[in-house]
Design an enzyme around this catalytic site. Structure first.
Site, short mmCIF file in Angstrom:
data_model
loop_
_atom_site.label_atom_id
_atom_site.label_comp_id
_atom_site.label_asym_id
_atom_site.label_seq_id
_atom_site.Cartn_x
_atom_site.Cartn_y
_atom_site.Cartn_z
N CYS A 33 0.80 -1.23 0.00
CA CYS A 33 0.00 0.00 0.00
C CYS A 33 0.83 1.27 0.00
O CYS A 33 0.28 2.36 -0.19
CB CYS A 33 -0.93 0.00 1.21
SG CYS A 33 -2.15 -1.35 1.18
N HIS A 64 12.44 0.68 5.16
CA HIS A 64 12.18 -0.73 4.84
C HIS A 64 12.63 -1.59 6.02
O HIS A 64 13.78 -1.53 6.44
CB HIS A 64 12.97 -1.13 3.58
CG HIS A 64 12.33 -2.22 2.80
ND1 HIS A 64 11.96 -3.41 3.35
CD2 HIS A 64 11.99 -2.30 1.48
CE1 HIS A 64 11.42 -4.20 2.42
NE2 HIS A 64 11.42 -3.54 1.28
N ASN A 80 -10.33 1.27 1.61
CA ASN A 80 -8.89 1.14 1.42
C ASN A 80 -8.63 0.83 -0.05
O ASN A 80 -8.78 -0.30 -0.49
CB ASN A 80 -8.33 0.04 2.32
CG ASN A 80 -6.84 -0.15 2.17
OD1 ASN A 80 -6.21 0.44 1.31
ND2 ASN A 80 -6.26 -0.97 3.03
N HIS A 115 -1.26 20.11 6.29
CA HIS A 115 -2.14 19.01 5.89
C HIS A 115 -1.38 17.70 6.01
O HIS A 115 -0.22 17.61 5.61
CB HIS A 115 -2.63 19.19 4.45
CG HIS A 115 -3.22 20.54 4.18
ND1 HIS A 115 -4.50 20.88 4.54
CD2 HIS A 115 -2.68 21.65 3.61
CE1 HIS A 115 -4.73 22.14 4.19
NE2 HIS A 115 -3.65 22.62 3.62
N HIS A 165 -2.25 7.13 4.96
CA HIS A 165 -2.86 6.04 4.19
C HIS A 165 -4.06 5.46 4.93
O HIS A 165 -3.97 5.05 6.09
CB HIS A 165 -1.83 4.95 3.93
CG HIS A 165 -2.42 3.65 3.47
ND1 HIS A 165 -3.27 3.56 2.38
CD2 HIS A 165 -2.30 2.38 3.95
CE1 HIS A 165 -3.65 2.31 2.22
NE2 HIS A 165 -3.08 1.58 3.15
#
Length: 495
Positions: free
Chosen positions: A219, A298, A419, A382, A386
């Site tokens: 995502c 990561h 989603n 702002h 996700h």
């Protein structure tokens, strides 16, 4: 309606604190943030006096001028090219693809794949998801029986990808032959030929285009695609980069009984977004945003993080995506690491001083104090988080002490569109634009997380005030006055 906090955001946050403390902290932020300029004053005064009391011959002055000019030329020649976002577009599916919770459960029953127990579990997931009745699913999932095929998945991707690109090209007026870079990301559907080849074929893009298809990156892949496009643009001259983010649901329906795999059935919805980046200086005046930073994290070196979102077969050899019980903890750690890397790039110096002082006190002097969480509201007007799930949004809101106003774009995107994987960030930014909240100079933080486990951030600066009355193709515009809606809080689901 909630009040817009963009004007003097940091002062407004501080004014909510106890009276004495708020003025002390406000004075501290002003003093530290402007310390550099104050310290430069004596140096500037000394320089002015030096030039006032000394006379230089023409040759010396000419040499100094030439040196300064050559250094300035070298700086502008070697610095990375600025990257601008001309515009972006989000695909809004047709009404016949809407899928309420009731429709979803009915379709699940008609597949004859689920027991009463698993149907009940999915119903609970939907009730606690924060979704409204008008999210969208792929056409194949509304058919009886469901027709899961590569042809159906291609049709789904063509619909959302071409729909988003068509809208974007109409908004920007850029000719397809001027696009030199193409990056398409889709985590779960990666056919041969690639999705990027599909786009090249449809729009007859030029033969020497730098084309990439990113697969299996979860995502947060949209920001990975933006980062890749940025790096390519910084090494190309006068070029455009088209970035497309989408996900396919057709081949990823799970028909088994494993609860950790059933969740993805309930949560993922139909959507796509396309954005057009440019490194042309001449495009600055007509671009909406300038890309300031991309930060990628990561965590796959850790086995727990690597396996917390994992595609595999269940006990009956049915393929699905398993979500680990450790997902929230892993996501929290990845987000924390990403924010630690992002902080020095965006936070005011005053916040960095407080963070370092707290760290030194806890680690070096073993002082008993809680970890200081920097106030990211001082760095951004702002924040687009996700819309991966209600639980993560709740946790981020609490940990960063964000207001309902800051969370509104993410929560309303989750409610209206669900989603949509990597494209959700763009529906959130489109929401802020439709509300007329984006003003020139505003700073926008997009943060996304997903399988791998990865967390990525992008920071934008608005180059113009977005006039919502002139916005075309915004997926929110024909219903924006209906939002925000109240979404009641519920306890999280237990696997």
């Amino acid at each position: 309606m909630l009040e817009n906090p963009r004007n003097k955001q940091s002062q407004q946050n501080l004014l909510n604190e106890p009276s004495v403390h708020k003025y002390v902290k406000l004075g501290y932020h002003y003093m530290i943030s402007n310390a550099m300029y104050v310290s430069l004053l004596p140096f500037i005064m000394a320089l002015l006096k030096l030039f006032a009391y000394h006379h230089y011959d023409p040759i010396t002055l000419a040499s100094l001028t030439a040196f300064v000019a050559s250094m300035a030329t070298l700086y502008f020649a070697l610095r990375p090219r600025q990257v601008y976002l001309l515009d972006f577009a989000c695909y809004k599916p047709q009404p016949y693809l809407m899928c309420s919770g009731e429709t979803f459960i009915n379709q699940s029953m008609l597949t004859n794949s689920f027991s009463e127990e698993t149907l009940g579990f999915q119903k609970k997931i939907l009730e606690k998801s924060g979704y409204g009745p008008n999210t969208y699913v792929a056409e194949t999932l509304l058919e009886v029986p469901m027709k899961q095929s590569i042809a159906g998945a291609r049709k789904e991707m063509e619909m959302v990808v071409f729909g988003a690109i068509d809208e974007l090209l109409a908004k920007t007026g850029v000719k397809v032959k001027d696009i030199g870079i193409l990056v398409v990301n889709s985590s779960m559907f990666n056919p041969t030929p690639s999705l990027s080849a599909m786009v090249v074929n449809r729009y007859k893009l030029r033969g020497n285009i730098l084309s990439y298809s990113l697969g299996g990156m979860g995502c947060s892949a949209s920001l990975i695609a933006i980062d890749l496009a940025k790096r390519l643009l910084q090494n190309e001259s006068n070029s455009y980069a088209l970035v497309v983010s989408a996900e396919s649901m057709t081949l990823n329906w799970y028909g088994g009984a494993n609860r950790s795999m059933l969740i993805t059935n309930c949560l993922f919805r139909l959507g796509a977004a396309a954005s057009l980046l440019s490194n042309r200086t001449s495009d600055r005046r007509r671009s909406k945003y300038q890309l300031r930073h991309t930060v990628r994290t990561h965590k796959a070196a850790d086995d727990e993080a690597y396996k917390c979102v994992f595609q595999q077969e269940d006990e009956e050899q049915k393929v699905g995506i398993a979500l680990s019980r450790d997902l929230m903890a892993v996501a929290g750690e990845a987000i924390k690491t990403n924010m630690t890397m992002l902080g020095p790039l965006v936070l005011p110096f005053s916040e960095q001083v407080l963070f370092v002082a707290n760290l030194v006190g806890r680690k070096m002097f073993q002082m008993k104090m809680t970890q200081y969480v920097p106030d990211f509201k001082l760095a951004f007007e702002h924040i687009c988080i996700h819309a991966g799930g209600r639980g993560v949004l709740d946790k981020i809101k609490k940990n960063l002490a964000l207001t309902q106003w800051h969370m509104e774009p993410s929560r309303m995107t989750l409610y209206r569109f669900g989603n949509t994987s990597s494209s959700s960030l763009w529906y959130e930014l489109a929401y802020s634009e439709a509300k007329g909240r984006v003003k020139k100079g505003d700073r926008i933080w997009q943060i996304a997380f997903g399988s791998g486990f990865k967390c990525n951030s992008a920071v934008w600066c608005a180059l113009k005030t977005v006039d919502s009355s002139k916005e075309k193709g915004n997926p929110w515009m024909d219903e924006i006055d209906e939002f925000p809606v109240h979404v009641p809080e519920v306890a999280p689901i237990v696997l």
